[in-house]
Scaffold this motif. Structure first.
Motif, PDB file in Angstrom:
ATOM      1  N   UNK A  22      -2.018  -5.091   5.953  1.00  0.00           N
ATOM      2  CA  UNK A  22      -2.993  -5.284   5.021  1.00  0.00           C
ATOM      3  C   UNK A  22      -4.136  -4.405   5.032  1.00  0.00           C
ATOM      4  N   UNK A  23      -4.595  -3.906   3.899  1.00  0.00           N
ATOM      5  CA  UNK A  23      -5.388  -2.740   3.534  1.00  0.00           C
ATOM      6  C   UNK A  23      -6.764  -3.496   3.151  1.00  0.00           C
ATOM      7  N   UNK A  24      -7.910  -3.228   3.888  1.00  0.00           N
ATOM      8  CA  UNK A  24      -9.082  -3.729   3.474  1.00  0.00           C
ATOM      9  C   UNK A  24     -10.089  -2.574   3.212  1.00  0.00           C
ATOM     10  N   UNK A  25     -10.784  -2.674   1.948  1.00  0.00           N
ATOM     11  CA  UNK A  25     -11.539  -1.682   1.341  1.00  0.00           C
ATOM     12  C   UNK A  25     -12.852  -1.774   2.296  1.00  0.00           C
ATOM     13  N   UNK A  26     -13.424  -0.752   2.541  1.00  0.00           N
ATOM     14  CA  UNK A  26     -14.860  -0.800   3.490  1.00  0.00           C
ATOM     15  C   UNK A  26     -15.694  -1.599   2.712  1.00  0.00           C
ATOM     16  N   UNK A  27     -16.123  -1.569   1.347  1.00  0.00           N
ATOM     17  CA  UNK A  27     -17.160  -2.167   0.469  1.00  0.00           C
ATOM     18  C   UNK A  27     -16.686  -2.970  -0.523  1.00  0.00           C
ATOM     19  N   UNK A  28     -15.572  -2.896  -0.987  1.00  0.00           N
ATOM     20  CA  UNK A  28     -15.106  -3.642  -2.392  1.00  0.00           C
ATOM     21  C   UNK A  28     -14.139  -4.610  -2.007  1.00  0.00           C
ATOM     22  N   UNK A  29     -14.305  -5.729  -1.827  1.00  0.00           N
ATOM     23  CA  UNK A  29     -13.275  -6.780  -1.540  1.00  0.00           C
ATOM     24  C   UNK A  29     -12.219  -6.827  -2.339  1.00  0.00           C
ATOM     25  N   UNK A  30     -12.536  -6.851  -3.904  1.00  0.00           N
ATOM     26  CA  UNK A  30     -11.412  -6.864  -4.579  1.00  0.00           C
ATOM     27  C   UNK A  30     -10.538  -5.870  -4.729  1.00  0.00           C
ATOM     28  N   UNK A  31     -10.472  -4.703  -3.781  1.00  0.00           N
ATOM     29  CA  UNK A  31      -9.528  -3.843  -3.824  1.00  0.00           C
ATOM     30  C   UNK A  31      -8.715  -3.841  -2.718  1.00  0.00           C
ATOM     31  N   UNK A  32      -8.965  -4.988  -1.706  1.00  0.00           N
ATOM     32  CA  UNK A  32      -7.988  -5.260  -0.616  1.00  0.00           C
ATOM     33  C   UNK A  32      -6.712  -5.825  -1.213  1.00  0.00           C
ATOM     34  N   UNK A  33      -5.694  -5.282  -0.237  1.00  0.00           N
ATOM     35  CA  UNK A  33      -4.425  -5.959  -0.827  1.00  0.00           C
ATOM     36  C   UNK A  33      -3.278  -5.964   0.717  1.00  0.00           C
ATOM     37  N   UNK A  34      -2.210  -6.776   0.432  1.00  0.00           N
ATOM     38  CA  UNK A  34      -1.425  -7.221   1.620  1.00  0.00           C
ATOM     39  C   UNK A  34      -0.003  -6.686   0.970  1.00  0.00           C
ATOM     40  N   UNK A  35       0.587  -6.266   2.204  1.00  0.00           N
ATOM     41  CA  UNK A  35       1.958  -5.831   1.966  1.00  0.00           C
ATOM     42  C   UNK A  35       3.017  -6.837   3.023  1.00  0.00           C
ATOM     43  N   UNK A  36       4.028  -7.166   2.626  1.00  0.00           N
ATOM     44  CA  UNK A  36       5.203  -7.569   3.533  1.00  0.00           C
ATOM     45  C   UNK A  36       6.404  -6.689   3.491  1.00  0.00           C
ATOM     46  N   UNK A  37       6.550  -5.996   4.418  1.00  0.00           N
ATOM     47  CA  UNK A  37       7.485  -5.067   4.609  1.00  0.00           C
ATOM     48  C   UNK A  37       8.756  -5.489   5.308  1.00  0.00           C
ATOM     49  N   UNK A  38       9.948  -4.767   5.124  1.00  0.00           N
ATOM     50  CA  UNK A  38      11.197  -5.135   5.844  1.00  0.00           C
ATOM     51  C   UNK A  38      11.750  -3.792   6.129  1.00  0.00           C
ATOM     52  N   UNK A  39      12.503  -3.553   7.327  1.00  0.00           N
ATOM     53  CA  UNK A  39      13.103  -2.455   7.495  1.00  0.00           C
ATOM     54  C   UNK A  39      14.170  -1.943   6.695  1.00  0.00           C
ATOM     55  N   UNK A  40      14.027  -0.563   6.508  1.00  0.00           N
ATOM     56  CA  UNK A  40      15.413  -0.039   6.045  1.00  0.00           C
ATOM     57  C   UNK A  40      16.439   0.346   6.901  1.00  0.00           C
ATOM     58  N   UNK A  41      17.502   0.983   6.540  1.00  0.00           N
ATOM     59  CA  UNK A  41      18.507   1.233   7.556  1.00  0.00           C
ATOM     60  C   UNK A  41      18.204   2.235   8.485  1.00  0.00           C
ATOM     61  N   UNK A  42      17.090   3.061   8.546  1.00  0.00           N
ATOM     62  CA  UNK A  42      16.537   4.102   9.547  1.00  0.00           C
ATOM     63  C   UNK A  42      15.588   3.183  10.252  1.00  0.00           C
ATOM     64  N   UNK A  43      15.244   1.986  10.015  1.00  0.00           N
ATOM     65  CA  UNK A  43      14.231   1.305  11.111  1.00  0.00           C
ATOM     66  C   UNK A  43      12.798   1.473  10.379  1.00  0.00           C
ATOM     67  N   UNK A  44      12.592   2.370   9.379  1.00  0.00           N
ATOM     68  CA  UNK A  44      11.372   2.521   8.900  1.00  0.00           C
ATOM     69  C   UNK A  44      10.766   1.357   7.808  1.00  0.00           C
TER      70      UNK A  44
END
Length: 164
Positions: A94-116
């Motif tokens: 989750x990315x939270x902008x320090x002052x603008x709530x409407x710029x916050x966003x969320x990512x659900x990430x899965x691992x690739x073959x390298x574990x990244x």
């Protein structure tokens, strides 16, 4: 011969000052009600109790030895586990902008073959962000304030001081 009051400049000057205050007050009222401050929390007591729970999650991440490295270069986010032998089916970022709530966003990430964990952004993500990483189960979390983009990998470690 006596002149009428409305022909005296001092009378208009005296009326002008209170009228200006009334107009400024009405304008301030409308500005305050149409543009509320999103940083003000209505129920601060419950939020404070929730912060204590969050500190417990950060301490759990410390206990488990969770560490990650993050890089954002050419609109591609790469998060790699460092020093962790465990694999995660899903990582909540989750990315939270320090002052603008409407710029916050969320990512659900899965691992690739390298574990990244990778994500490609369509638009550039720049500036200062408060970043939170947690597993799908949500029993631990890492929180840090970072500046983006980052051409080199930066370490993300659980630090309870930053969680408060």
């Amino acid at each position: 011969m006596k002149t009428s009051w409305y022909r005296e400049p001092w009378a208009w000057f005296i009326f002008f000052l209170p009228c200006t205050a009334v107009v400024a007050g009405i304008t301030t009222y409308f500005i305050a009600n149409t543009n509320p401050d999103t940083l003000v929390i209505g129920d601060y007591y419950k939020k404070g109790k929730a912060i204590n729970l969050e500190v417990g999650k950060v301490k759990m991440a410390q206990k488990l030895g969770m560490r990650f490295a993050l890089q954002l270069k050419d609109n591609e986010l790469i998060i790699k586990p460092t020093g962790i032998e465990k694999s995660f089916p899903l990582l909540n970022v989750t990315f939270f902008h320090p002052t603008l709530e409407d710029r916050d966003f969320y990512l659900a990430l899965t691992q690739d073959g390298n574990g990244y964990f990778r994500h490609h952004f369509e638009q550039a993500v720049t500036g200062k962000w408060k970043l939170t990483i947690s597993p799908f189960e949500g029993h631990w979390k890492i929180q840090d304030t970072i500046s983006l983009p980052q051409s080199d990998f930066i370490d993300l470690i659980p630090n309870p001081i930053k969680a408060q």
